[in-house]
Design an enzyme around this catalytic site. Structure first.
Site, short mmCIF file in Angstrom:
data_model
loop_
_atom_site.label_atom_id
_atom_site.label_comp_id
_atom_site.label_asym_id
_atom_site.label_seq_id
_atom_site.Cartn_x
_atom_site.Cartn_y
_atom_site.Cartn_z
N PRO A 2 0.77 -1.24 0.00
CG PRO A 2 -0.70 -1.49 1.75
CD PRO A 2 0.63 -1.95 1.28
CD GLU A 3 4.59 2.89 -2.92
OE1 GLU A 3 4.85 4.05 -3.27
OE2 GLU A 3 5.20 1.90 -3.34
CE LYS A 59 3.66 5.81 1.58
NZ LYS A 59 4.99 5.35 1.99
NE ARG A 244 12.34 0.51 2.14
CZ ARG A 244 11.02 0.55 2.03
NH1 ARG A 244 10.39 1.65 2.35
NH2 ARG A 244 10.35 -0.48 1.63
#
Length: 254
Positions: A2-3, A59, A244
């Site tokens: 989920p973004e 979000k 990331r």
DNA sequence: GCCGTTGTTGAAGA
DNA sequence: CTCTTCAACAACGG
């Protein structure tokens, strides 16, 4: 998963499945996902309430009722589903709200985030403007005040809310900008390009409810064994940036 | 057992 | 003070 685009999809699911309906039952199968209130209090505050128009910020999903609001965050593996009551439960269904005819299920494998039955203003106080509501002038202003890297700025929820690792990589690739660029070092034209690509990537992704895993998109090649750029066919790079994995094309992105 | 994961947080370091 | 990296959270797949 989920973004911003995924959460917008959850908002639409919630609206079409439950808006205007009354909450008949609240089941908490795993209280690990509850923050700031236990299962008892959540059930007491929500049972009998009517669901109102849901909202999204970045979000975060705001589950509005005619009483309290509950905020949902989906971490890396969360989902919101509207199921028929006779559909078998999934082992990762953590909270279920029963409305007339349907069940809203908060499903999450990893339990990194969860539900906040709390004041939205308090929970969202550290969030920047939603990425879809951010105009060019404000975007330029915010980047120019930044000392660090471009990708880490895009993913910083307190600057602008909603972009994650995949959307940031996709937007940078479309704008032909390297993730390691200094946020404050872009030319006027580059900022304009970045802002335009940000909007178009989000708009297309919202339509699909996720970043489209099409072969013509960078994200379609992230997990390839030997990933190549769908634009120039050059070999893509993977680098650790801002904690990331950044995937980008050294030939196309400057 | 190792590595990695579309998110966030607090601590520690630059 | 600003910003980045790191480990941690938890669970799973390769």
């Amino acid at each position: 998963m989920p973004e911003l685009p995924d959460v917008e999809g959850f908002r639409e699911i919630l609206a079409s499945c439950a808006r205007g309906r009354r909450i008949k039952r609240v089941e908490v199968m795993d209280a690990d996902v509850l923050h700031g209130a236990g299962a008892r209090r959540l059930a007491r505050e929500l049972t009998g309430r009517r669901l109102a128009e849901p909202e999204r910020h970045g979000k975060w999903l705001l589950v509005r009722t005619d009483g309290p609001t509950v905020l949902l965050h989906f971490g890396m593996t969360g989902l919101l589903l509207c199921c028929d009551a006779d559909e078998p439960r999934h082992r990762h269904d953590r909270v279920v709200l029963t409305v007339d005819g349907h069940e809203l299920r908060y499903r999450d494998q990893r339990k990194l985030r969860g539900l906040w039955p709390d004041d939205p203003d308090r929970v969202l106080s550290d969030q920047g403007p939603d990425a879809m509501d951010l105009g060019l002038a404000d975007f330029r202003e915010l980047l120019s005040a930044r000392r660090g890297g471009l990708k880490s700025a895009l993913m910083n929820q307190s600057l602008l809310a909603g972009l994650g690792n995949l959307t940031a990589d996709e937007i940078l690739w479309r704008a032909r900008l390297r993730p390691s660029r200094a946020a404050s070092g872009l030319t006027g034209e580059e900022v304009r390009r970045l802002h335009a690509r940000l909007r178009s990537v989000l708009r297309s992704s919202i339509r699909v409810g996720q970043i489209p895993p099409r072969p013509s998109w960078l994200t379609g090649h992230r997990d390839d064994a030997d990933p190549h750029c769908p634009r120039c066919d050059g070999r893509l790079r993977r680098d650790r940036i801002a904690g990331r994995t950044a995937v980008w094309c050294p030939a196309c992105q400057r």
